[in-house]
Motif scaffolding. Structure first.
Motif, PDB file in Angstrom:
ATOM      1  N   ILE A  80       0.827  -1.208   0.000  1.00  0.00           N
ATOM      2  CA  ILE A  80       0.000   0.000   0.000  1.00  0.00           C
ATOM      3  C   ILE A  80       0.858   1.253   0.000  1.00  0.00           C
ATOM      4  O   ILE A  80       1.831   1.359   0.741  1.00  0.00           O
ATOM      5  N   GLY A  81       0.481   2.199  -0.824  1.00  0.00           N
ATOM      6  CA  GLY A  81       1.011   3.552  -0.770  1.00  0.00           C
ATOM      7  C   GLY A  81      -0.113   4.484  -0.362  1.00  0.00           C
ATOM      8  O   GLY A  81      -1.236   4.350  -0.846  1.00  0.00           O
ATOM      9  N   LEU A  82       0.168   5.408   0.546  1.00  0.00           N
ATOM     10  CA  LEU A  82      -0.867   6.307   1.074  1.00  0.00           C
ATOM     11  C   LEU A  82      -0.443   7.755   0.898  1.00  0.00           C
ATOM     12  O   LEU A  82       0.652   8.145   1.304  1.00  0.00           O
ATOM     13  N   VAL A  83      -1.327   8.533   0.272  1.00  0.00           N
ATOM     14  CA  VAL A  83      -1.150   9.982   0.190  1.00  0.00           C
ATOM     15  C   VAL A  83      -2.218  10.610   1.079  1.00  0.00           C
ATOM     16  O   VAL A  83      -3.391  10.688   0.697  1.00  0.00           O
ATOM     17  N   PRO A  84      -1.850  11.028   2.303  1.00  0.00           N
ATOM     18  CA  PRO A  84      -2.845  11.548   3.249  1.00  0.00           C
ATOM     19  C   PRO A  84      -3.280  12.968   2.907  1.00  0.00           C
ATOM     20  O   PRO A  84      -2.677  13.644   2.068  1.00  0.00           O
TER      21      PRO A  84
END
Length: 320
Positions: A80-84
């Protein structure tokens, strides 16, 4: 299509007693762009945070590519990659150092060529030696995306990625999203720019007050719940809708020069043909025809409004 994210009966109740999620179940298909829409406080960020392993659920289970995101956290999280929403970068580090560190945190071997490619695609290569604190807000958000992509995730979460971003940067971001999908990356995004979801997404999910109201293919959703309008531009104005057309859902607009026929998107085309025959038989001269269809924003607002009306009616019924 097989599912890369499986959410089963997910609930989240905070210590204050607030229930942020209520038995949410959701399947995200591998390689799709899935847009999660909902008002502020609907539970979008809570759902994303739980799937990414940042928040523990009260109940339910999440599988990421078959791995339980609590019992098999490392295997799930590295996919998973997360851009908050919030800018969470170390402001004193350079762009290059930040992105390299992010890749290293996931145990990935050094790959400067890949990181250069990511930075170039995000128009950050010329900024690679600058401190993050010296960048504009839009560039800082691009750094967040670069960090999320540095370890080559199979799933990318974008939580309000274009908030506060100018039009040019927003366009570049969505072009990159399309390229990522072409490479097989699954994209899940939340956005307040509903037109972006309409343009980009394959499927739409609508969440409200912690409940997933529906999930549907975007085109199917618009066909099922959207409305269409056929506008007949007239040669001569009418004072009222003629009695011979009383059986059709018509309104008279533009000072009598336009008859507007509103119909369900599922209605058969025969309804339009019958209307046009009736108009011709009455001797009404039509100068032009114009058709339009409800947007995803219209559908979203309608769904939320109808849900509120249903709950209000149920509440009044219970009180009675």
């Amino acid at each position: 299509m097989d599912s890369i994210i499986a959410v089963d009966n997910l609930t989240k109740t905070y210590a204050s007693g607030f229930q942020a999620l209520k038995d949410v179940s959701l399947q995200i298909r591998r390689g799709e762009i899935f847009a999660l829409l909902g008002p502020n406080g609907a539970g979008k960020t809570t759902l994303i945070s739980i799937v990414c392993g940042l928040v523990n659920p009260t109940g339910g289970r999440v599988l990421v590519d078959g791995f339980d995101n609590r019992r098999e956290y490392r295997q799930a999280r590295k996919r998973i990659g997360l851009v908050p929403q919030e800018l969470t970068n170390n402001m004193f580090d350079s762009v290059w150092a930040t992105v390299r560190l992010s890749r290293g945190l996931f145990g990935k071997p050094r790959n400067d060529a890949l990181l250069e490619q990511i930075l170039r695609e995000l128009s950050l290569w010329d900024k690679r030696n600058e401190r993050i604190m010296d960048l504009s807000g839009g560039m800082k958000r691009r750094v967040l995306i670069a960090k999320a992509l540095a370890h080559e995730p199979e799933v990318l979460f974008l939580d309000e990625p274009t908030a506060g971003v100018d039009v040019a940067l927003r366009r570049d971001m969505w072009n990159m999203v399309r390229r990522l999908q072409q490479r097989g990356v699954t994209i899940i995004l939340t956005t307040h720019y509903i037109e972006e979801a309409e343009e980009m997404a394959d499927r739409i999910g609508v969440i409200r007050q912690g409940e997933l109201i529906l999930t549907e293919d975007k085109h199917s959703l618009m066909q099922q719940l959207g409305t269409r309008q056929l506008t007949l531009q007239l040669q001569q104005p009418l004072n009222a809708v003629p009695d011979g057309l009383a059986g059709y859902p018509l309104t008279l607009e533009e000072q009598g020069y336009a008859l507007v026929y509103t119909f369900d998107a599922k209605a058969e085309q025969s309804g339009i043909a019958e209307l046009l025959r009736s108009v011709d038989q009455l001797g009404i001269e039509v100068r032009d025809l114009r058709s339009s269809q409800s947007s995803l924003e219209d559908i979203f607002v309608g769904l939320v409004h109808s849900r509120e009306q249903s709950e209000s009616a149920a509440s009044l019924g219970g009180a009675a």
